[in-house]
Scaffold this motif. Structure first.
Motif, PDB file in Angstrom:
ATOM      1  N   GLU A 166      -7.704   3.557 -17.233  1.00  0.00           N
ATOM      2  CA  GLU A 166      -8.987   3.134 -16.684  1.00  0.00           C
ATOM      3  C   GLU A 166      -9.605   4.236 -15.832  1.00  0.00           C
ATOM      4  O   GLU A 166     -10.826   4.443 -15.845  1.00  0.00           O
ATOM      5  CB  GLU A 166      -8.802   1.860 -15.854  1.00  0.00           C
ATOM      6  N   ALA A 220     -12.317  -3.710 -16.070  1.00  0.00           N
ATOM      7  CA  ALA A 220     -11.723  -3.098 -14.876  1.00  0.00           C
ATOM      8  C   ALA A 220     -11.996  -3.871 -13.591  1.00  0.00           C
ATOM      9  O   ALA A 220     -11.381  -3.595 -12.566  1.00  0.00           O
ATOM     10  CB  ALA A 220     -12.222  -1.665 -14.727  1.00  0.00           C
ATOM     11  N   ARG A 249      -2.873   2.634 -13.685  1.00  0.00           N
ATOM     12  CA  ARG A 249      -4.255   2.476 -14.156  1.00  0.00           C
ATOM     13  C   ARG A 249      -4.846   3.805 -14.609  1.00  0.00           C
ATOM     14  O   ARG A 249      -6.063   4.009 -14.538  1.00  0.00           O
ATOM     15  CB  ARG A 249      -5.108   1.850 -13.053  1.00  0.00           C
TER      16      ARG A 249
END
Length: 709
Positions: A408, A455, A405
């Protein structure tokens, strides 16, 4: 009693209540495993034994059908909430999962909004999963690495998968090797090691060739002979402590999925001027610069059996220019338990003796071998030790989630940096009113779209309960690191509460809160009349959210599952995480709250949000007062009180920090010369007085045109 003393007293009281609530995990009934072998109606399950503990499942004729296990007993599996997660599973002697069923969990995400059937189906879908190669025999629904995650519970699904696969692998490998009387690699021990530890024990070997040495072998000259020509590193990456430490769990398990149970992984990395791979391999069937030599055998490494790696994951590992993992089949006669060497061709030699070659000798340390000829490998910790230390595999699990991730995380980091700049330089930002309002609207849209819809980083009172229970019953960082977005948000909120109070999250980083504010702004633009709640009634309605939070917290001390169910007073899961894809009562409830927000800005935030109440309590310890006020505020001017987003300004002018969401609208008014009464008066005082007219001579007669001089 000061604030800190009060906080300590409250924590002591909570700890006492927690001790009375109990926190024990009962042993799972492995008899469930009979259901995993439906064709054997008379199958028997022996008592659990051995280390790790597992129960042998036998057919009526005595054949071993498999081994039943409890993930909590084998690897001490815990869930995202930090509470015991127990799954009964069975693995066949061939290394295939015969079935799995979850028997105990206290996962907040799975309790709230996720049907029990979805969880049961996800766990049951591991039936047929081959733990030797990481793939199901029938590639149904792309089961290359196990079933798809439960929608809306990705992190918890990852934890469940890790518990099932790791526990089954540990049991299968320990049972399949019982009858062996040969030395083999220890593929069962689960441990995380640093780069320096691997280097010190000899798991990683190094070959450093200087430019001067290379020039001597090649018959050339070099102006900088002391600099490295190639700095080469070599390791057998098959054992988990080596492979997972160097590659990270995600890459390591991807590579394991491509090899057989007796095949090996070899890691080669290098920095310097020279490449150990070269360029010819792209046009040929093998690497021409490197080869393995073991005894009288030479093993060529093929491009089809290698994977390029960007960076090493072990703590303290150096940055290397190129890294590759090579898959070596056992059919090549390579034996990773015995010494071998890696030959590296530097180029054509100066003489006719052949090409210039340097060699790196390697032997796997004895601690990574198991069998009669070596000392036993490091044993798995028992359950008591596991409950005190991080569960096996949890550290690499969260690290791989962070890597996965990273995009993000980068966006969130940029958002938090911008917000920190807005808060620190709030006077400059709000002094330019039009810029501030556009900036705030854009930030709210980004919060809702990115944090909320993309997210799924919506904080909840469930996270507060999880943190409190973890704090009082054994805090473990790795459990909270499993969700990087939530972890970073909570870290920022915790710091911001010390400086600005609880309103930073509520006013800027809450997706549902921003959704309410954006909807209300649209409603006002459409001319929908707003309802003004009398302040006396308004401040009494504040108490509802505090009562809701205290009630949920009290219930959690007795049953955290029940508390999670009462936490459904939050519509966050329905509107943000599940995107309204839930049963109609939940959708109706969230819709009613948003509808009320059309007429009363942030209706839910004002009166019902237990998370806002939970943040307001510790935020009382903030250290600074940033919001500015004039003497006229509340006495003669009520503009800020009327326009406050959540009606947090008292009619007398004081700002209630427990209710303020730090939207900074009052500060924009503070610097607005067209709105602020104080600034209007000051501007009026600074304007020059008009010139007084010159009085005429009352007794004089006007001079006419015909008068004599």
């Amino acid at each position: 009693m000061n604030r800190i003393a009060k906080a300590r007293w409250v924590l002591r009281l909570l700890a006492l209540l927690m001790l009375t609530a109990g926190d024990g995990a009962q042993a799972a009934d492995l008899g469930i495993a009979r259901e995993f072998f439906p064709s054997e109606s008379s199958a028997t399950i022996e008592p659990p034994q051995g280390k790790p503990p597992a129960a042998t499942v036998r057919a009526a004729d005595g054949r071993i059908l498999g081994y039943a296990l409890s993930t909590y007993e084998v690897t001490g599996s815990v869930g995202y909430a930090g509470r015991p997660l127990d799954i009964v599973a069975a693995v066949t002697p061939e290394g295939v999962i015969a079935g799995a069923r979850i028997v105990a969990h206290e996962e907040p995400i799975l309790v709230i909004g996720i049907p029990r059937e979805a969880l049961a189906a996800y766990v049951a879908a591991f039936k047929g999963f081959d733990i030797r190669t990481g793939a199901a025999p029938k590639q149904i629904n792309d089961l290359a690495r196990g079933p798809h995650a439960v929608a809306g519970a990705t992190i918890t699904s990852t934890v469940i998968r890790d518990a099932i696969v790791r526990s089954a692998r540990v049991v299968w490998r320990s049972r399949s090797a019982v009858a062996e009387n040969v030395t083999r690699l220890d593929r069962e021990t689960l441990r995380r090691s640093s780069w320096h530890s691997l280097l010190a024990e000899g798991a990683v070997q190094r070959l450093l060739v200087s430019r001067g040495e290379a020039a001597k072998l090649l018959g050339t000259q070099d102006s900088e002979p002391d600099k490295p020509f190639i700095d080469l590193w070599l390791a057998i990456a098959t054992p988990p402590p080596i492979g997972e430490s160097l590659l990270g769990q995600r890459i390591y398990e991807n590579e394991l999925a491509k090899i057989g149970p007796e095949d090996d992984l070899l890691l080669i990395g290098a920095s310097g001027l020279y490449s150990f791979k070269g360029t010819e391999w792209r046009r040929s069937d093998s690497f021409d610069r490197i080869e393995l030599v073991q005894g009288g055998r030479t093993i060529r490494l093929k491009p089809a059996d290698h994977t390029q790696v960007e960076a090493l994951r072990a703590a303290g590992a150096p940055e290397l220019r190129e890294i590759a993992v090579f898959r070596i089949a056992r059919t090549s006669s390579f034996d990773s338990t015995k010494p071998f060497r890696l030959d590296l061709v530097l180029g054509p030699a100066a003489s006719a003796a052949g090409p210039a070659v340097v060699s790196l000798e390697y032997r796997i340390p004895d601690r990574y071998l198991t069998g009669p000829a070596v000392a036993p490998a490091t044993p798995l910790p028992d359950k008591a030790e596991q409950s005190a230390a991080p569960a096996p595999g949890q550290a690499p699990l969260w690290q791989d989630i962070w890597w996965a991730r990273s995009y993000e995380i980068a966006v969130l980091g940029a958002m938090l940096a911008v917000l920190a700049g807005i808060l620190i330089f709030q006077d400059t930002v709000t002094a330019h009113g039009r810029f501030y309002y556009r900036l705030r609207t854009f930030y709210l849209l980004l919060t809702f779209v990115f944090l909320g819809l993309i997210a799924n980083a919506q904080l909840s009172v469930v996270h507060v309960l999880t943190f409190i229970h973890a704090l009082l019953s054994g805090f473990r960082w790795e459990l909270f690191l499993l969700d990087p977005m939530v972890f970073l948000l909570w870290s920022f909120v915790a710091i911001s509460m010390l400086f600005w109070g609880r309103g930073v999250f509520c006013g800027w980083l809450c997706p549902f809160g921003t959704l309410q504010e954006l909807i209300n702004q649209a409603a006002q633009r459409l001319g929908i009349k707003q309802i003004e709640i009398p302040f006396g009634l308004h401040e009494r309605l504040w108490m509802i959210k505090y009562v809701a939070f205290v009630g949920i917290l009290a219930i959690s001390l007795r049953s955290i599952i029940t508390a999670f169910q009462f936490a459904e007073v939050e519509p966050f899961k329905t509107a943000i995480t599940m995107k309204f894809l839930r049963e109609w009562p939940f959708v109706l409830y969230a819709g009613i709250l948003l509808f009320a927000g059309l007429f009363i800005e942030r209706f839910y935030c004002r009166y019902l949000c237990p998370l806002g109440a939970a943040l307001a309590i510790p935020a009382r310890m903030r250290m600074f007062e940033w919001l500015k006020r004039y003497r006229e505020c509340g006495a003669e001017c009520h503009v800020c009180a009327r326009t406050c987003t959540v009606q947090a300004i008292h009619p007398l002018g004081q700002i209630n920090p427990n209710e303020c969401i730090y939207c900074l609208k009052c500060q924009a008014n503070y610097f607005d010369h067209d709105v602020c009464l104080h600034l209007k008066r000051r501007a009026a005082r600074r304007q020059p007085l008009p010139a007084a007219p010159v009085p005429g001579n009352a007794g004089a007669r006007p001079t006419g045109a015909g008068d004599a001089t």
